[in-house]
Each structure stands twice: as C-alpha cells, then as structure tokens.
Design a protein around this motif. Structure first.
Motif, PDB file in Angstrom:
ATOM      1  N   ARG A  51     -61.186  -2.854   2.224  1.00 56.91           N
ATOM      2  CA  ARG A  51     -60.890  -3.585   0.869  1.00 56.91           C
ATOM      3  C   ARG A  51     -60.731  -2.384   0.171  1.00 56.91           C
ATOM      4  NH1 ARG A  51     -59.345  -6.565   4.092  1.00 56.91           N
ATOM      5  NH2 ARG A  51     -59.805  -8.150   5.011  1.00 56.91           N
ATOM      6  N   GLN A  52     -61.198  -1.920   0.080  1.00 51.51           N
ATOM      7  CA  GLN A  52     -61.333  -0.479  -1.430  1.00 51.51           C
ATOM      8  C   GLN A  52     -60.662   0.408  -0.753  1.00 51.51           C
ATOM      9  OE1 GLN A  52     -63.089  -0.778  -3.983  1.00 51.51           O
ATOM     10  NE2 GLN A  52     -61.305   1.085  -4.493  1.00 51.51           N
ATOM     11  N   TRP A  92     -48.046   9.711 -11.954  1.00 45.92           N
ATOM     12  CA  TRP A  92     -48.321   7.961 -12.604  1.00 45.92           C
ATOM     13  C   TRP A  92     -47.687   6.823 -12.183  1.00 45.92           C
ATOM     14  CZ3 TRP A  92     -52.551  10.281 -13.712  1.00 45.92           C
ATOM     15  CH2 TRP A  92     -52.323  11.484 -14.327  1.00 45.92           C
ATOM     16  N   ASP A  93     -46.462   7.558 -11.321  1.00 43.72           N
ATOM     17  CA  ASP A  93     -45.528   5.753 -10.827  1.00 43.72           C
ATOM     18  C   ASP A  93     -46.493   5.729  -9.879  1.00 43.72           C
ATOM     19  OD1 ASP A  93     -45.042   8.067  -8.979  1.00 43.72           O
ATOM     20  OD2 ASP A  93     -43.075   7.749  -8.939  1.00 43.72           O
ATOM     21  N   ILE A  94     -47.489   5.776  -9.309  1.00 45.26           N
ATOM     22  CA  ILE A  94     -47.537   5.350  -8.018  1.00 45.26           C
ATOM     23  C   ILE A  94     -48.947   4.248  -8.183  1.00 45.26           C
ATOM     24  CG2 ILE A  94     -49.353   5.053  -5.584  1.00 45.26           C
ATOM     25  CD1 ILE A  94     -48.135   8.564  -5.527  1.00 45.26           C
ATOM     26  N   PRO A  95     -50.152   4.799  -9.262  1.00 46.47           N
ATOM     27  CA  PRO A  95     -50.948   3.030  -9.512  1.00 46.47           C
ATOM     28  C   PRO A  95     -49.777   2.749 -10.348  1.00 46.47           C
ATOM     29  CG  PRO A  95     -51.464   5.962 -10.991  1.00 46.47           C
ATOM     30  CD  PRO A  95     -50.331   5.524  -9.667  1.00 46.47           C
ATOM     31  N   ASP A  96     -48.834   2.562 -11.439  1.00 46.76           N
ATOM     32  CA  ASP A  96     -48.339   2.225 -11.897  1.00 46.76           C
ATOM     33  C   ASP A  96     -47.445   1.308 -11.188  1.00 46.76           C
ATOM     34  OD1 ASP A  96     -47.029   1.223 -14.426  1.00 46.76           O
ATOM     35  OD2 ASP A  96     -44.748   1.972 -13.898  1.00 46.76           O
ATOM     36  N   TYR A  97     -46.997   0.946 -10.384  1.00 46.31           N
ATOM     37  CA  TYR A  97     -46.113   0.251  -9.338  1.00 46.31           C
ATOM     38  C   TYR A  97     -47.356  -0.466  -8.123  1.00 46.31           C
ATOM     39  CZ  TYR A  97     -43.709  -1.550  -4.814  1.00 46.31           C
ATOM     40  OH  TYR A  97     -42.803  -2.008  -4.031  1.00 46.31           O
ATOM     41  N   GLY A 129     -53.855  -3.292  -6.586  1.00 43.54           N
ATOM     42  CA  GLY A 129     -53.754  -3.698  -5.544  1.00 43.54           C
ATOM     43  C   GLY A 129     -53.636  -5.177  -4.639  1.00 43.54           C
ATOM     44  N   SER A 130     -54.094  -6.012  -5.793  1.00 47.62           N
ATOM     45  CA  SER A 130     -54.373  -6.931  -5.437  1.00 47.62           C
ATOM     46  C   SER A 130     -53.344  -8.292  -5.001  1.00 47.62           C
ATOM     47  CB  SER A 130     -55.012  -7.677  -6.503  1.00 47.62           C
ATOM     48  OG  SER A 130     -53.455  -7.655  -6.959  1.00 47.62           O
ATOM     49  N   GLN A 131     -51.978  -7.569  -5.175  1.00 54.62           N
ATOM     50  CA  GLN A 131     -50.801  -8.258  -4.503  1.00 54.62           C
ATOM     51  C   GLN A 131     -51.428  -7.862  -2.354  1.00 54.62           C
ATOM     52  OE1 GLN A 131     -51.461  -5.306  -5.949  1.00 54.62           O
ATOM     53  NE2 GLN A 131     -49.166  -4.243  -5.520  1.00 54.62           N
ATOM     54  N   LEU A 132     -52.156  -6.795  -2.247  1.00 56.14           N
ATOM     55  CA  LEU A 132     -51.522  -6.830  -0.479  1.00 56.14           C
ATOM     56  C   LEU A 132     -53.265  -6.947  -0.196  1.00 56.14           C
ATOM     57  CD1 LEU A 132     -50.441  -3.006  -0.886  1.00 56.14           C
ATOM     58  CD2 LEU A 132     -49.845  -4.846  -0.484  1.00 56.14           C
ATOM     59  N   GLY A 133     -54.233  -7.498  -1.026  1.00 62.96           N
ATOM     60  CA  GLY A 133     -55.331  -7.919  -0.847  1.00 62.96           C
ATOM     61  C   GLY A 133     -56.710  -6.623  -1.006  1.00 62.96           C
ATOM     62  N   LEU A 134     -56.243  -5.398  -1.368  1.00 61.66           N
ATOM     63  CA  LEU A 134     -57.013  -4.780  -1.565  1.00 61.66           C
ATOM     64  C   LEU A 134     -56.912  -4.231  -3.086  1.00 61.66           C
ATOM     65  CD1 LEU A 134     -54.385  -1.808   0.831  1.00 61.66           C
ATOM     66  CD2 LEU A 134     -56.942  -3.037   1.175  1.00 61.66           C
ATOM     67  N   GLN A 135     -58.687  -3.742  -2.798  1.00 61.18           N
ATOM     68  CA  GLN A 135     -59.335  -2.399  -4.593  1.00 61.18           C
ATOM     69  C   GLN A 135     -58.545  -1.165  -4.534  1.00 61.18           C
ATOM     70  OE1 GLN A 135     -62.730  -3.510  -4.404  1.00 61.18           O
ATOM     71  NE2 GLN A 135     -62.954  -5.962  -5.152  1.00 61.18           N
ATOM     72  N   LEU A 136     -57.652  -1.122  -5.161  1.00 62.49           N
ATOM     73  CA  LEU A 136     -56.924   0.313  -4.775  1.00 62.49           C
ATOM     74  C   LEU A 136     -57.387   1.072  -6.129  1.00 62.49           C
ATOM     75  CD1 LEU A 136     -53.410   0.298  -4.414  1.00 62.49           C
ATOM     76  CD2 LEU A 136     -55.513   0.311  -2.532  1.00 62.49           C
ATOM     77  N   ALA A 137     -58.826   1.907  -5.737  1.00 60.01           N
ATOM     78  CA  ALA A 137     -58.941   2.735  -7.252  1.00 60.01           C
ATOM     79  C   ALA A 137     -58.534   4.766  -6.537  1.00 60.01           C
ATOM     80  CB  ALA A 137     -60.500   2.755  -6.744  1.00 60.01           C
ATOM     81  N   TYR A 138     -58.258   5.243  -8.180  1.00 64.49           N
ATOM     82  CA  TYR A 138     -57.214   6.718  -7.806  1.00 64.49           C
ATOM     83  C   TYR A 138     -57.950   7.470  -8.356  1.00 64.49           C
ATOM     84  CZ  TYR A 138     -53.602   2.890  -8.048  1.00 64.49           C
ATOM     85  OH  TYR A 138     -52.778   1.140  -7.669  1.00 64.49           O
TER      86      TYR A 138
END
Length: 258
Positions: free
Chosen positions: A61-62, A72-77, A81-90
C-alpha cells in the motif's frame, strides 16, 4: 493471497540517456492504453504504472519512489497515488553511485518491512509475479527472492546461475556472452538484506567516490550471497520481461500493448 507488511521500492533517479532526448521522465513515457477513469475511453498508460499495479496487487500500500532533482513531473503526474489504491512517497537521491545507493535513501522507512522491488522501465508478466516471490520468501525465510526470466540478450541483463533447488549461486552483471538462460528482473527481500545493503554501501562509498564507479543492485545481491545470506529464485518460464529503456525495445512494447 495478498501479503501484509509489504512496501514497494522504485528507483527513478536515472537520466534516461539511452532514450534521450525525450520530453518527459522516461518513467512517464506512454506505453499502451487503459480506460479513462471518468468516461471510459482509451487513455494513454505510462510505463511505470504497470510496476505500480504489480506492487498494489501484491499487497503493497506504501510505495517509495526515489527521484533525482528535476524529475518533478513524476510526483506531478501521480500525486499521492490514491487513484491506484496506493500511498506514494517521494524521496530525493543524494549519492550518485548507482541504483543501490538510490534505494538506500529509503533505508529509514523500509528497514523493518518486506520489500518488493522492480525497475520502472521493465514490463513483466505474470500479473501475480510479486505474490509468488513473497510466498516463496515466507515459506523458506530467504533473505532475497529474485524473479528470473528467460532473456534473449544476456548483455542487457544480470544473468543468474541457479542451483537445482532454485538457490542463486552467482550473478553475472550484463555479460558480453553467456550460456545461462535466466536473467533477473524483480525481487523481494526482508530486513536482513536491507541492513546488509545499508552497511555494505556505507563501507564502499569512499572507494566509489575515488574511482567514479557505480554499483548495480545485482552486485550488492552477489555480495550478500558471498556473505552468507540466502538468495533464492522463482523462474517464470511462461512469463516475459522487456526493458523499454532502449528505443528498439520501447518500440516493441508500444507495438505489443497498443
């Protein structure tokens, strides 16, 4: 069955020089299509999303994505991560000595976790590949389990010499020629390997700073084998993997998935 206490780890600090010039980070290059979440029409799907979906299916999940400054285009895109059911951290890569140092940037956050690891520009099947690695690790208590695939071009892969029981005997990083059939593309590991990698990289940093050399993840796994850690494998004989980091393989992926 999804595993618990699993986090994803993705190195995304590369320059993408093999594809240069491109108008975005290579992790965001469109490869294939998926239905748009709002109106259902075909919508471009970026290459790294396939890996994120594999991790999500395996119970992560994380997910920690380690970037270099400017990407920075990666976190901007992806955002959170909630649209994928994830919690993304950079996280931001600090030491330019190869992917293992990029991964070690997440050490504080993942040191007690089970990790699923993949490269964001490698497409692979089957869809439950990570689940199979985690199940093998849980059953055997291996420190690392590598996902191995039959690959046609050994010079593009870390080739692996396997014992009959699936134990990894030796890893040969991108050999010019090889009689071995399998290269590794994905992995899972436990806290013991995370600790080993952290200590090993700390000990090697001064030498790398002087020599200008970079380590690969395969070289660190080989060092772990040398130090007595148990590294096993799952061979996906019916599976496939494709590194889309070169123009010819990117073209092949677009043809296959479009």
């Amino acid at each position: 069955m999804m595993a618990t206490n699993v986090v994803g780890l993705i190195p995304a600090a590369g320059l993408g020089s093999r594809l240069s010039p491109i108008p975005c980070s290579k992790e965001l290059f469109p490869v294939g299509f998926e239905p748009h979440p709002e109106h259902g029409e075909p919508h471009p799907k970026v290459v790294s999303q396939y890996l994120l979906e594999h991790m999500q299916r395996a119970g992560a999940r994380q997910v920690y994505v380690i970037l270099r400054k400017g990407k920075w285009d990666i976190p901007d895109y992806y955002g959170d991560g909630s649209q994928l059911g994830l919690q993304l951290a950079y996280l931001i890569m600090q030491r330019p000595y190869g992917s293992p140092y990029t991964l070690d940037q997440a050490y504080t956050f993942v040191r007690q976790q089970r990790v699923v690891f993949g490269f964001p520009d490698i497409l692979f099947e089957p869809q439950n590949a990570f689940e199979q690695l985690l199940q093998k690790q849980e059953k055997t208590q291996a420190d690392v389990v590598l996902g191995c695939f039959k690959v046609p071009n050994p010079q593009k892969w870390d080739m692996v010499e396997l014992e009959e029981n699936g134990e990894v005997k030796t890893i040969f990083p991108k050999p010019a020629t090889s009689n071995l059939a399998y290269g590794w593309a994905i992995a899972c590991w436990g806290p013991r390997f995370t600790e080993f990698m952290h200590s090993f990289l700390k000990g090697e940093e001064a030498r790398l700073h002087t020599s200008g050399k970079e380590f690969s993840v395969g070289e660190v796994v080989q060092a772990a084998i040398h130090h007595g850690l148990l590294v096993l494998s799952v061979s996906f004989d019916e599976g496939s993997c494709l590194d889309v980091g070169t123009p010819e393989d990117l073209q092949k992926a677009i043809r296959t998935l479009s």
